[in-house]
Design a protein around this motif. Structure first.
Motif, PDB file in Angstrom:
ATOM      1  N   PHE A  47      -1.662   9.265 -12.431  1.00 27.64           N
ATOM      2  CA  PHE A  47      -0.867   9.118 -11.739  1.00 27.64           C
ATOM      3  C   PHE A  47      -0.588  10.436 -10.888  1.00 27.64           C
TER       4      PHE A  47
ATOM      5  N   HIS B 175       2.550   8.886  -6.012  1.00 20.19           N
ATOM      6  CA  HIS B 175       2.975   7.432  -6.198  1.00 20.19           C
ATOM      7  C   HIS B 175       4.338   7.441  -6.700  1.00 20.19           C
TER       8      HIS B 175
ATOM      9  N   THR C  60       6.674   4.958  -4.666  1.00 17.96           N
ATOM     10  CA  THR C  60       6.368   3.397  -4.710  1.00 17.96           C
ATOM     11  C   THR C  60       6.628   2.907  -6.064  1.00 17.96           C
ATOM     12  N   VAL C  61       6.683   3.479  -7.115  1.00 13.98           N
ATOM     13  CA  VAL C  61       7.001   2.937  -8.474  1.00 13.98           C
ATOM     14  C   VAL C  61       8.510   3.008  -8.440  1.00 13.98           C
TER      15      VAL C  61
ATOM     16  N   HIS D 112      -0.493   6.578 -15.602  1.00 11.46           N
ATOM     17  CA  HIS D 112      -1.786   6.116 -14.742  1.00 11.46           C
ATOM     18  C   HIS D 112      -1.118   5.068 -13.796  1.00 11.46           C
ATOM     19  N   VAL D 113      -2.005   4.750 -12.555  1.00 13.59           N
ATOM     20  CA  VAL D 113      -1.579   3.704 -11.763  1.00 13.59           C
ATOM     21  C   VAL D 113      -2.825   2.851 -11.412  1.00 13.59           C
TER      22      VAL D 113
ATOM     23  N   VAL E 113      -4.816   0.554  -9.179  1.00  3.52           N
ATOM     24  CA  VAL E 113      -4.930   0.509  -7.730  1.00  3.52           C
ATOM     25  C   VAL E 113      -6.039  -0.491  -7.384  1.00  3.52           C
ATOM     26  N   GLU E 114      -5.522  -1.410  -6.455  1.00  2.00           N
ATOM     27  CA  GLU E 114      -6.285  -2.621  -5.840  1.00  2.00           C
ATOM     28  C   GLU E 114      -6.331  -2.400  -4.358  1.00  2.00           C
TER      29      GLU E 114
ATOM     30  N   ARG F  26      -4.130   0.251  -2.848  1.00  2.00           N
ATOM     31  CA  ARG F  26      -2.690  -0.189  -3.110  1.00  2.00           C
ATOM     32  C   ARG F  26      -2.381   0.041  -4.441  1.00  2.00           C
ATOM     33  N   VAL F  27      -1.349   0.891  -4.679  1.00  2.00           N
ATOM     34  CA  VAL F  27      -0.755   1.029  -6.093  1.00  2.00           C
ATOM     35  C   VAL F  27      -0.055  -0.271  -6.341  1.00  2.00           C
TER      36      VAL F  27
ATOM     37  N   TYR G 253       1.710   0.818 -12.809  1.00  2.11           N
ATOM     38  CA  TYR G 253       2.057   1.962 -13.395  1.00  2.11           C
ATOM     39  C   TYR G 253       2.481   2.038 -14.860  1.00  2.11           C
TER      40      TYR G 253
ATOM     41  N   ARG H 154      -2.139  -8.945 -13.067  1.00  2.00           N
ATOM     42  CA  ARG H 154      -2.127  -7.084 -12.860  1.00  2.00           C
ATOM     43  C   ARG H 154      -1.724  -6.621 -14.094  1.00  2.00           C
TER      44      ARG H 154
END
Length: 169
Positions: free
Chosen positions: A6, A10, A13-14, A52-53, A55-56, A59-60, A63, A91
C-alpha cells in the motif's frame, strides 16, 4: 494481477469504495461515512500492520491488511475490500489468497480473519479462498471484547488459499 505494498496515494481510492455507513461498519467497524482518507493513512502507522493493494492492469481493485502478532505467532487478515465494480468477479478471493500467501511466506501458519456475521457475501468469498470457521469454543473468548459476535475463520495451509496473485514488493 499483482499484490503490492500500500502507498499513501492509494488511500483516496480505497476511501471511496464503501457506498454506505452500513458497509463501512461491516468493512472496518467504523461509524464514519464517508471514510476520511486520513483514517486509512493513519492505519498504516501501526508497526504490526502491513497493508497491500491488488492491482489489475495498473488499476487498484482491492485493499487488505495483515496484522502481525509475533507474541501469539499468528496473523490476522483485516479490512478486506474490493472496488465496487469488481465485486462478484473473484477479485476478493484473489486478494485473500495473496494476503494468505504473504502471511505464510513470513513464517506464520496460524492465519485468521474475522467477519461481521451479517456480511454473507464476504463469508462466501473467504470460504471460497480456502478459509473455514474456527471451533465456536475458540471464537467465543475472542468475541468477548468485540462489538459484535464475529465469525472467525482460519486459513488452510494446504488449500486453495495458498494460491493467489503475483506477490510483488
Amino acid at each position: 494481477m499483482d499484490l503490492l505494498p500500500f502507498a499513501t496515494a492509494h488511500a483516496p481510492t480505497v476511501a471511496g469504495w464503501p457506498a454506505s455507513a452500513g458497509e463501512v461498519a461491516m468493512w472496518c467497524g467504523r461509524q464514519e461515512f464517508p471514510v476520511p482518507v486520513r483514517t486509512i493513512t493513519d492505519w498504516q502507522l501501526d508497526t504490526d500492520v502491513r497493508a497491500h493493494v491488488l492491482v489489475e492492469d495498473g488499476r487498484v481493485v482491492g485493499y487488505g491488511e495483515l496484522w502481525f502478532d509475533a507474541e501469539e505467532d499468528e496473523v490476522e487478515l483485516a479490512r478486506i475490500i474490493v472496488a465496487p465494480d469488481t465485486r462478484g468477479t473473484g477479485r476478493g478471493r484473489e486478494l485473500v489468497r495473496g494476503l494468505f500467501a504473504r502471511a505464510v511466506g513470513a513464517g506464520y501458519h496460524d492465519v485468521f480473519m474475522r467477519v461481521h456475521p451479517d456480511n454473507e457475501r464476504a463469508l462466501r468469498c473467504y470460504r471460497g479462498a480456502g478459509f473455514a470457521p474456527v471451533d465456536p469454543a475458540l471464537a467465543a473468548p475472542w468475541n468477548e471484547a468485540q462489538p459484535v459476535a464475529y465469525v472467525w475463520l482460519r486459513g488452510a495451509g494446504d488449500g486453495d488459499a495458498a494460491h493467489g496473485p503475483k506477490v510483488s514488493g
